[in-house]
Design a protein around this motif. Structure first.
Motif, PDB file in Angstrom:
ATOM      1  N   VAL A 740      89.240  -4.302  21.982  1.00  0.00           N
ATOM      2  CA  VAL A 740      88.319  -3.149  21.451  1.00  0.00           C
ATOM      3  C   VAL A 740      87.042  -4.155  20.858  1.00  0.00           C
ATOM      4  N   THR A 745      87.502   0.676  23.885  1.00  0.00           N
ATOM      5  CA  THR A 745      88.311  -0.288  24.234  1.00  0.00           C
ATOM      6  C   THR A 745      87.501  -1.007  25.541  1.00  0.00           C
ATOM      7  N   PRO A 798      91.293  -4.692  15.073  1.00  0.00           N
ATOM      8  CA  PRO A 798      90.245  -4.099  16.068  1.00  0.00           C
ATOM      9  C   PRO A 798      88.725  -4.570  15.396  1.00  0.00           C
ATOM     10  N   ALA A 840      89.612   4.766  23.952  1.00  0.00           N
ATOM     11  CA  ALA A 840      89.933   4.113  22.839  1.00  0.00           C
ATOM     12  C   ALA A 840      91.260   3.362  23.248  1.00  0.00           C
TER      13      ALA A 840
END
Length: 2030
Positions: A740, A745, A798, A840
């Motif tokens: 990410v 992503t 992330p 994502a």
């Protein structure tokens, strides 16, 4: 076989159950060379890249092992690994041939005697036994031979006996097959390890100069002059005495053990003759130039004593004071080069590594060849030991006796290379540079594999490092001249600093003696200097500072220092190199310090976070440096306050070079960027990050990373290879790691995948990297095998953005259609690969189901972080039933997907190097399965359906790629083969991992797809074969084939195989006829999938008849062979019941082999007996010739089809593609294995159902097997003989092809005859050559075999022969038992007997013979009547062989043979109550044995005869019949024949006498045609061996005439020859064979003329053989005569094929006459007379001997003299040199005299009219003439007028050629010629010579000139002129001489005419340079003509009365005119 229905579960489990996994994931620790692995220093937080590197270098290998792949123990066994002790379990088989070898030498030791010559007079065999047989002791009899036992019981006993002590594994005895076909062996890649080049060990022993006054310091390094490169780091060494070391004590605080080393291990990867070892010597700094300091060394000598001594002491004191004051500074002193070209000898460098073996063992060149081994990069450099060179390379001690003085202004490396180049060219260097006398002794040798007490370049101790420390050795780091492509495997981080030049010319005066202090700083205060600089000799291991050597009074000095620094693992911006410049004052001044500071410079280690290396030119600051200086580079320091004062106004004045040798710093921009970006994703970093000279923000990160991935492949190959393991690991991690970035992503998998593909491509394409035999790049192979592991997915927070739980589009929303229709979605998939970047991708893994599935330890370890991070560790077991966390990507799924969706070039490359991706898939799948929950072991559910679809697509694509490549031109084929093999290995591995039904479907698709696309049969079969061969090597192959087949439970294969699409479903086993079990039916193919496919390929290959198929056939057979062999040796298949089942699986192979019968190699022609070693080879070649061919010769002929015994008689005539010997043997051993292990009762049932045609085929097959597995004796192990056989066959095959095409008797005889096997006279040379070749081959192969190994091989091959023949015997018993129920036994019996008899003819072990004779006895008992009535030929052969074994030296064999022979007689007596036929056959057999067998032993045979007599006396049942007396009579007869044999033995060495004796024996059998025929054949055999082909042919013609006589008595056919009269044209001698005497037997009598030759086919056979021999002997005209007799018989029988052949042979004969007429050589004849009582019968006998064509008198003279000299003693033999009549009274009675004279055929005038051709003048000769010159006074020679000549004409008893080579003289006539008659003859001869020379076509000028010279040459003694002057000068007084006078005159007339023609002809032939010669000739000719004219023209008037005048005038005018013509021509010509 009926119990197949109950599934034998036990067996299935024994062989490894299906559910058992075959793959095992193991971690194996790395082998580490050093005691502790090389690691960064402790206690430092490493940055992620270094951490990863170190991790990669120290983590364990992860290897996926197959639990029993290719069953290593079997492979081991096949590769003779465990065969070591196997032979100890084998019984020793005894072969008579080998026992004979031991006993023979003794027998030959004694001298030979000829004393028997006298007794030959006993004409014919002695009728009574010459001594009583009863006086001998009989052998032991077999008990219960004479008991009455039922045939069944007898058979049962035999079978039980045969079954005991058998060898269980047949293949264990069979030599392993060539590796070249063994594609299934997957090479295990070499384990990655540190690269070491060729290592040499250099020890410094002493360093001494003329005077020793101070400490000196040596350092050595290697330099390559050609590359102008220093190729090793420095090695410092201190050789000073303790006294001098003491001078420096103040400056050496401590001495580390490692600095005491005096020996160094250098490594050289690329040896060359330009490498020099350079020794540099320094001394402590002192005042003065180098020259001044060296002065004392040049002038003073210690040995001078006196003043010198004082000077030396003074100098010592001076030195001591310098040392105390300036001890830490050095100055250059001297240097010396040592060339290593003799170690790295360049001539051998060009050789590739593969050539290593040629270097082995040449000790004479040992020293020169040492490291002569250039090598392919990336293979570990071969150590010298491996080259076989190190072992015999002696250590050499070198002494350097003079050193070059260093020159202060020429110290740089540049100067050094110039010096070295000069030095290499000549010794000019020595003149220019002063040299200092001294002595340095050093020892150079190859470094041994293991060196005790050695340190690496990082000072780590290498194993073994003993406790009690001696002086250590140091490994010196190499700086290779070119790239070395070996990935890093150890942590190494070194920096080398080379200060080069300083320019202070414009600097103040104080800077003169300059030194630089070099430090590695981690900060700016003085205390930050790090102790990381490696020390030199005799000092600490690490230093904080180091000083360069000082050049006295030089303001711009050059430096040659090398500073080696151990780089810290974690480098920061503060680390830098600090250089401080000082002036050193050498003179001691009051209060002044030694050092005066001149300035500073520095070099930051990192630039943009990257290691700085390369060349720099730095400015020098003259004052103290400002704070934070180290943050900037010296060139770019920002302005300071106060400003820095720079030398030369901030210009660069200091040159320096920095090099790193590091396995953590990539020193490559692309790699650097890639690693940096990867780490920025893995760890918490602050953006923007800095990469090289750009800054990257978080938003740009994804784009930059993608770019860097794409650019990876643009990096240089060397750094890419060095960091290969890490690069690939990172790329694989990227491909599955959910990323990410900035809340989005990111998906890199496609980029990562393409980058991997590109890397694989460039590695494969690089010429510098090696590949294995399957074309796989070794680096990648070892990466996959050892290094690759599933990427460990990071669990990081992330980077930004909240975790959103969206499902992974790939697994949920993107429903793919089936693999077949994938193309429409390809682009889509490519965009959305694996996870869509727009969505994502961090999904929470916290849902309950997943948590339940997770193993507790996982949850524990990561519990707290679970809910935040992307989970995705491949260690987390997850059940396929639970919905999987969407972000979890499995590597194997991702990889497969990427392979499917790739396009364009990427796709092409992926499939080109598919092996790599396949192995990755398999390894990742194996780890996946290993990590899964063990409960989830259903193969179907292990992998997702989507993944399985991908695999299907991949397999289909690869298959179509293969097909597409194969359609292209040849060079693509290799690529296709490699892909094919990779695919096979992939499916092989999948069988261990996936659902097998699924994999079988893939295999089926593969086969169908290839068939559909390929039309080239060999390629197609070859591909599929290799493919199947690999699959069939699977360890669960048997289970995969359901070999325990049960109709209820066994699933059928996924589909019917290729050719059985429409077949019915599998029917149950019971309904099938047994016969179909032996055929490849469609049901079989369904049940036994892989085997079915393999058999289909084999059958197709054998059946095909296209170009290039034979290689494929070899492959196919080899595949089956290796498969069976692996079952046979598989420990899981030991139980007999398992083997029975396995054999049942292979039954269809039997059907295939039977169909291929016509293609099997025919061993008969090849080597019936050749490889035996006893006796003379040539004799053996004939050992089994005609007699054993008999059966075949006749059987195959269409007139007599009683037996269909002949090989292939049962087959349609078709041109097959023959298999070679090796392939045939491999196929046969498979057949025997099945026959041995299959259920015997099943085999019997099968045989009982077979039609007789098929049965005959089986017998033919067994017949071939017999010859195929004949024991070849100790000399040649099986392997050798087959190879040799192979080689020699190729030559022979071509010669023989024509003959062997002939079917029937002739062809068959040819097939079975060893000697004389061709039409060409050179043929036997060919055999001889072959023999030499075999010896040469063996010698070659045996160089490295010890006697023990040879014995062991002989032991194994002896057991193989025995076992193979016993299996054949079992088969024959089965046939007999199965067929005794049937009616066809008569035809079968012949076939079985044929095989048995043939096996007796081979060299067999006593074990086999015992069983074979038992079987024979059972046969005789069971089918006696049949045997004697129907199988006449077989019966003869049988008698022959049994009798042969009766003469065996082995008691066991003898007693068996006697028993069998006795039974044979007894049963034949019972059958006909008169065993005349057997009697006849035994007698004939003995006769032929005696005549032929070289190893025949009459004593043993007599013993056997005695034993048979004993049987007949003990046989109570027969006592009342005439049988015993008949037996005794027969034995007596045999004994008398033996007597002849003894005689023949005596004459073994005298060929003429031997033939005479055989001739007599044959003559004595005039009344018994069979025996006479046998003896004639014996003679033919002997002649053939001596290469007397014509005589051999004559023997056969006589034999044929004998047969013709008897045939004409039996039946009157017009096409048959009318007795021997018809043969007159062939030879007038044949009339001897006419049957004239009254006592001739009638041919109807029983047992007479029963031999197989007394038939029409026998007659044809004899004649054809005779024709063949005539042809070999060059008598082509006779060939025609012979065929004149054959053709009518063939026509009568409508034998058109043979007629074709016959006419083609006739054509060849006539062609030969046309082409070779005068080139043929017929015999040369000599008269030989014997005188002296020593000769016995021969005394006063005269013979004409026929010798080979160009025998000279001295040759025959020498031969006879030598032979008789051996008999009587050389001193008693004398050769009479002249040919005058011998006066007996003058001879010494105690001596033997031989008179030898050359004779020529003699013809009367009238005869010459008929004898026109060259052949006619040399054939059918009975009269010979020789001439003896004499004078009336008794001298042989005198003046012309007194020279008489005696012509003697001899007439022989028979005409030459005859059946012997000497014939006695029966008449002698003499004519005496007067001198004038002698002159006439001589002149006629001369004229004839001239005529021949003139008319020769094409003209031969040399010959012509030679004859001319002899005729007209001025100096010819007793030449024509002298003859004319003697005889023609005046008319003779005696009218009786008128006629002679006139005749001589006419001779001269013709002579002078011919001379004229000759001179004229010569004129036309000469070349320019012979003009003078021609003039001379012409002058001589004219002179001769002038001198002769008056004599030629003077006629005797009385002779020319009118009656003659007319004629003579005519003739005269004719002569005159021709002369006139001649003269005119001459005059015109001149």
């Amino acid at each position: 076989m009926t119990h197949l229905n109950s599934l034998d579960v036990q067996l299935a489990q024994d062989l490894g159950d299906f559910t058992d996994d075959d793959l095992d994931v193991v971690f194996t620790p790395k082998e580490c060379r050093t005691l502790q692995p090389s690691l960064p220093e402790e206690g430092v937080e490493l940055d992620p890249h270094v951490r990863d590197c170190v991790q990669t270098y120290i983590r364990e290998w992860l290897i996926v092992n197959r639990k029993n792949q290719g069953s290593p123990e079997i492979c081991g066994f096949k590769k003779t690994g465990s065969r070591k002790d196997f032979h100890k379990t084998l019984p020793k088989q005894t072969f008579e041939s080998e026992t004979l070898e031991c006993n023979e030498p003794a027998a030959q030791a004694g001298p030979r005697h000829l004393n028997v010559l006298c007794d030959v007079s006993g004409k014919g065999p002695v009728t009574a036994c010459d001594f009583d047989l009863r006086s001998l002791q009989p052998d032991k009899r077999l008990e219960n031979l004479l008991e009455q036992v039922s045939a069944e019981d007898f058979e049962k006993q035999n079978e039980e006996a045969r079954r005991t002590n058998r060898q269980a594994e047949l293949f264990a005895l069979y030599p392993s097959v060539d590796e070249e076909d063994a594609v299934e062996i997957r090479p295990v890649p070499e384990c990655p390890k540190e690269h070491l080049g060729n290592r040499i060990l250099v020890k410094l022993l002493t360093l001494k100069f003329e005077i020793e006054i101070e400490p000196l310091f040596a350092s050595i390094a290697l330099y390559d002059v050609k590359e102008r490169k220093k190729i090793s780091e420095n090695f410092h060494c201190d050789l000073n005495s303790d006294q001098f070391k003491g001078f420096l004590r103040a400056h050496t605080p401590s001495v580390a053990a490692s600095s005491q080393a005096r020996s160094a291990v250098f490594s050289v990867t690329y040896p060359s003759s330009d490498i020099y070892l350079v020794v540099k010597i320094e001394k402590v700094l002192q005042q003065g130039e180098i020259g001044d300091c060296a002065e004392p060394y040049l002038v003073i000598k210690e040995s001078d004593g006196g003043k010198s001594k004082e000077k030396i002491e003074k100098l010592k004191l001076q030195a001591e004071s310098f040392c105390q004051r300036l001890g830490k500074y050095r100055m250059p002193f001297a240097w010396a080069p040592i060339s290593l070209s003799s170690f790295f000898n360049v001539s051998t460098l060009e050789r590739e590594v593969t050539d290593v073996d040629s270097v082995v063992g040449r000790s004479s060149v040992g020293e020169r060849r040492t490291l002569a081994q250039s090598r392919r990069l990336s293979e570990r450099a071969l150590s010298l030991e491996e080259n076989g060179v190190g072992s015999n390379f002696k250590t050499s001690t070198l002494s350097v006796s003079s050193f070059f003085k260093q020159e202060g202004d020429r110290l740089s490396d540049e100067d050094l290379f110039k010096f070295l180049a000069d030095y290499k060219r000549s010794s000019s260097l020595q003149r220019r540079v002063k040299s200092i006398p001294g002595l340095l002794r050093l020892e150079i040798s190859t470094a041994p594999e293991i060196i005790n007490c050695c340190l690496t370049p990082e000072m780590l101790p290498v194993k073994p490092f003993p406790e009690n420390r001696t002086r250590p050795h140091k490994e010196i780091l190499e700086f290779p001249t070119r790239e070395v492509y070996v990935p890093h495997t150890v942590y190494r981080n070194l920096l080398y600093v080379y200060p080069q030049r300083l320019n202070f010319v414009n600097k103040l005066a104080s800077a003169r003696n300059i030194t630089i202090k070099i430090q590695f700083m981690c900060g700016e205060d003085a205390s930050s200097a790090m102790p990381v600089i490696f020390g030199k000799s005799s000092g600490p291991e690490f230093l904080q500072e180091v000083y360069t050597a000082v050049t006295y009074h030089n303001k711009s000095p050059d430096f040659y220092e090398e500073v080696k620094i151990k780089l810290p693992a974690k480098l920061t911006v503060n680390h830098h190199l600090l250089f401080t410049f000082y002036h050193i004052s050498c003179q001691q001044k009051q209060g002044a310090s030694v050092e005066t500071l001149l300035g500073y410079s520095w070099l930051p280690i990192l630039l943009n976070e990257r290691l700085q290396t390369g060349s720099y030119c730095l400015p020098v600051a003259l004052e103290k440096l400002p704070p934070n200086y180290s943050m900037h580079s010296a060139e770019k320091v920002p302005l300071q306050n106060p400003p820095i004062k720079w030398a030369e106004g901030h210009k660069g004045v200091f040159n320096i070079e920095v090099q790193a040798v590091s396995s953590v710093h990539t020193q490559d921009n692309h790699l650097e960027k890639f690693f940096t970006l990867c780490h920025s994703l893995e760890s918490q970093v602050t953006f923007p990050i800095r990469v090289l000279d750009q800054k990257i923000s978080e938003m740009a990160l994804e784009h930059e990373l993608k770019l860097s991935i794409i650019c990876l492949n643009s990096s240089r190959l060397e750094p890419l290879v060095l960091f290969l393991h890490l690069v690939l690991d990172k790329l694989f991690q990227l491909s599955v790691q959910p990323m990410v970035i900035a809340g989005q992503t990111a998906n890199f998998s496609q980029f990562a995948f393409e980058s991997v593909v590109a890397i694989a491509n460039s590695l494969h394409n690089s010429k510098d990297l090696s590949k294995d035999q399957h074309g796989r790049n070794c680096l990648l192979a070892s990466y996959v095998h050892y290094v690759f592991r599933l990427p460990e997915l990071q669990r990081d927070a992330p980077k930004s953005g909240a975790p959103t739980a969206l499902p992974d589009p790939r697994y949920h929303t993107y429903g793919r259609t089936s693999a077949a229709a994938v193309s429409s979605k390809l682009l889509q998939a490519r965009v959305m690969s694996s996870s869509n970047p727009d969505l994502a991708g961090t999904h929470s893994a916290a849902d309950e189901e997943v948590k339940n599935v997770m193993s507790s330890k996982m949850a524990d370890r990561n519990c707290s972080r679970m809910s935040y991070y992307c989970s995705g560790n491949s260690d987390v077991p997850s059940s396929t039933t639970a919905p999987r966390p969407a972000s979890k990507k499995h590597f194997h799924e991702e990889l497969a997907l990427q392979m499917v969706v790739s396009t364009g070039m990427v796709r092409e490359t992926v499939f080109k190097y598919a092996w790599f991706f396949f192995e990755l898939l398999v390894k990742s799948m194996a780890q996946h399965v290993h990590n899964m929950d063990k409960r989830d072991s259903f193969r179907r559910t292990r992998f997702s359906d989507r993944f399985m679809d991908d695999i299907t697509t991949i397999v289909n694509v690869v298959t179509s790629e293969i097909a597409a490549l194969l359609v292209k031109p040849q060079k693509e084929n290799e690529q296709a083969e490699k892909m094919n093999i990779s695919l096979a290995f992939f499916l092989y591995d999948l069988l261990s991992l996936m659902d097998r039904g699924f994999v079988f479907n893939l295999i089926r698709h593969y086969c169908n797809q290839l068939s559909a696309k390929l039309n080239n049969l060999p390629t197609l079969i070859s591909m599929r074969l290799e493919f199947l061969r690999i699959l069939c090597s699977h360890e669960h192959y048997l289970n995969l084939n359901l070999f325990f087949m049960n109709a209820d439970t066994a699933p059928t294969s996924p589909c019917p195989s290729i050719s059985s699409q429409n077949s019915s479903s599998c029917s149950s086993f019971q309904d099938q006829k047994i016969a179909s079990m032996f055929d490849l039916t469609s049901e079989y193919r369904q049940q036994h999938f892989l085997t079915g496919l393999l058999f289909t390929e084999l059958a197709a290959a054998l059946d095909a008849e296209v170009e290039g198929i034979s290689k494929v056939q070899r492959k196919a057979v080899s595949a089956i062979h290796s498969l069976l062999s692996s079952h046979d040796l598989d420990p899981r298949c030991v139980k007999p019941e398992v083997k029975v089942k396995i054999a049942a699986l292979y039954l269809p192979l039997v059907g295939i082999i039977l169909d291929a019968l016509p293609q099997l190699c025919d061993f008969t022609g090849v080597d019936t007996r050749r490889y035996r070693t006893s006796g003379s080879d040539e004799e053996q070649e004939g050992a089994g010739a005609i007699n054993q061919n008999v059966a075949l010769a006749i059987a195959g002929n269409n007139f007599n089809l009683k037996t269909s015994g002949i090989v292939l008689s049962s087959l349609p005539y078709k041109q097959y593609n023959m298999l070679n010997a090796d392939t045939t043997r491999n196929l046969m051993i498979c057949f025997l294995w099945i026959m041995k292990n299959a259920d015997q009762s099943l085999i019997r049932k099968w045989i009982a159902d077979l039609p007789s045609m098929q049965l005959n085929r089986i017998l033919d097959l067994l017949f071939i097997c017999v010859l195929c597995f004949e024991y070849k004796g100790k000399q040649n192990s099986d392997k050798v003989s087959t190879q040799v056989l192979q080689k020699s066959r190729d030559v022979k095959a071509r010669l023989e092809e024509a003959l062997l095409r002939g079917e029937g008797a002739r062809g068959e005889m040819m097939r079975r005859r060893a000697p004389g096997n061709d039409r060409f006279p050179g043929l036997n040379e060919n055999l001889r050559w072959k023999k030499e070749q075999t010896h040469w081959r063996q010698a070659n192969e045996k160089l490295d075999k010890t006697k023990a190994e040879l014995d062991q091989e002989a032991l194994i091959s002896g057991n193989l022969a025995t076992e193979a023949h016993l299996i054949i015997l079992d088969m024959q018993e089965n046939i007999i038992q199965a067929s005794s129920a049937l009616d066809c036994k008569d035809s079968l019996l012949g076939g079985v007997l044929r095989v048995l008899v043939n096996s007796l003819n081979c060299d067999q072990s006593t074990t086999y013979l015992t069983h074979c004779f038992a079987t024979l006895r059972a046969l005789i008992a069971k089918f006696g009547d049949l045997l004697f009535e129907e199988e006449v030929e077989q019966c003869f052969d049988l008698c022959h062989q049994v009798l042969h074994h009766c003469s065996s030296s082995m008691d066991v064999t003898r007693s068996q043979a006697c028993a069998t022979l006795y039974l044979l007689m007894r049963f034949s007596f019972g059958a006909t109550s008169n065993f005349a036929r057997v009697k006849m056959q035994v007698t004939m057999s003995l006769a032929s044995l005696v005549g032929r067998a070289p190893d025949f032993n009459e004593e043993h045979l007599r013993r056997s005869l005695r034993t048979i007599l004993a049987y007949s006396e003990e046989d109570t049942a027969m006592q009342m019949t005439p049988f015993p007396t008949q037996v005794e009579e027969l034995l007596c007869n045999l004994n008398s024949i033996l007597y002849d044999t003894v005689k023949m033995r005596e004459f073994q060495e005298d060929p003429e006498m031997l033939m005479d004796l055989m001739y007599r024996i044959a003559k004595s059998y005039q009344a018994s045609p069979d025996l006479r025929l046998t003896w004639l054949q014996n003679m033919a055999e002997k002649h053939t061996k001596k290469k007397c082909y014509t005589e051999a042919a004559m023997c056969l013609v006589h034999a044929a005439a004998l047969v013709a006589e008897y045939l004409s008595m039996l039946e009157d056919h017009s096409y048959l020859p009318v007795g021997s009269v018809s043969f007159q044209n062939i030879s007038s001698n044949v009339l001897e064979e006419s049957v004239v005497s009254d006592d001739t037997l009638s041919p109807d009598e029983d047992g007479v003329c029963a031999g197989q030759y007394f038939t029409e086919s026998g007659l044809v056979g004899l004649l054809e053989q005779a024709a063949e021999l005539f042809s070999t002997g060059g008598l082509y005209e006779t060939v025609n005569e012979v065929y004149k007799l054959v053709i009518p018989i063939l026509e009568a029988h409508r034998e058109f094929r043979k007629l074709t052949l016959t006419h083609s042979k006739l054509q060849r004969a006539f062609d030969s006459i046309v082409n070779k007429d005068h080139k043929r050589m017929f015999g040369t004849y000599f008269r030989v007379g014997f005188f002296g009582s020593k000769f016995g019968d021969l005394d006063e006998q005269e013979f004409v001997y026929k010798e080979p064509a160009i025998t000279k008198l001295p040759e025959i003279s020498h031969r006879l003299e030598a032979f008789y000299g051996q008999c009587f003693g050389a001193e008693f033999v004398e050769v009479i040199k002249d040919s005058t009549p011998v006066d007996k009274t003058k001879l010494d009675p105690n001596k033997a005299y031989i008179q030898i004279t050359f004779v020529e055929p003699y013809f009367d005038e009238y005869e010459m009219k008929d004898r026109v051709t060259y052949f006619e003048k040399n054939f059918n000769l009975r009269r010979f003439m020789y001439t003896t010159p004499f004078t009336l006074e008794g001298r042989p020679r005198g003046e012309l007028h007194e020279q008489y000549r005696r012509n003697t004409v001899l007439t022989t008893m028979h005409a030459f050629p005859y059946i012997k080579t000497r014939i006695s003289v029966i008449q002698k006539e003499e004519f005496v010629l007067t001198p004038i008659e002698v002159a006439i003859e001589d002149m006629k001869k001369k004229t004839l010579q001239l005529a021949v020379a003139i008319n020769q076509e094409p003209p031969d000028p040399k010959m012509l000139q030679m004859v001319l010279q002899g005729s007209v040459g001025a100096t010819v003694n007793q030449g024509p002129l002298e003859v004319a002057q003697v005889f023609l000068a005046e008319i003779p007084a005696d009218p009786k001489l008128y006629r002679h006078h006139n005749k001589l005159r006419l001779c001269f007339k013709e002579f002078i005419m011919r001379c004229g023609e000759a001179v004229e002809k010569n004129k036309r032939l000469i070349t320019a340079d012979q003009r003078e010669y021609q003039q001379e000739l012409k002058k001589n000719y004219s002179k001769l003509k002038e001198n002769l004219r008056p004599m030629i023209e003077r006629k005797i008037p009385e002779l020319y009365k009118p009656i003659f005048r007319v004629e003579s005038q005519k003739r005269d005018s004719f002569h005159r005119s021709s002369f006139r013509k001649c003269e005119t021509q001459l005059s015109q010509g001149s």
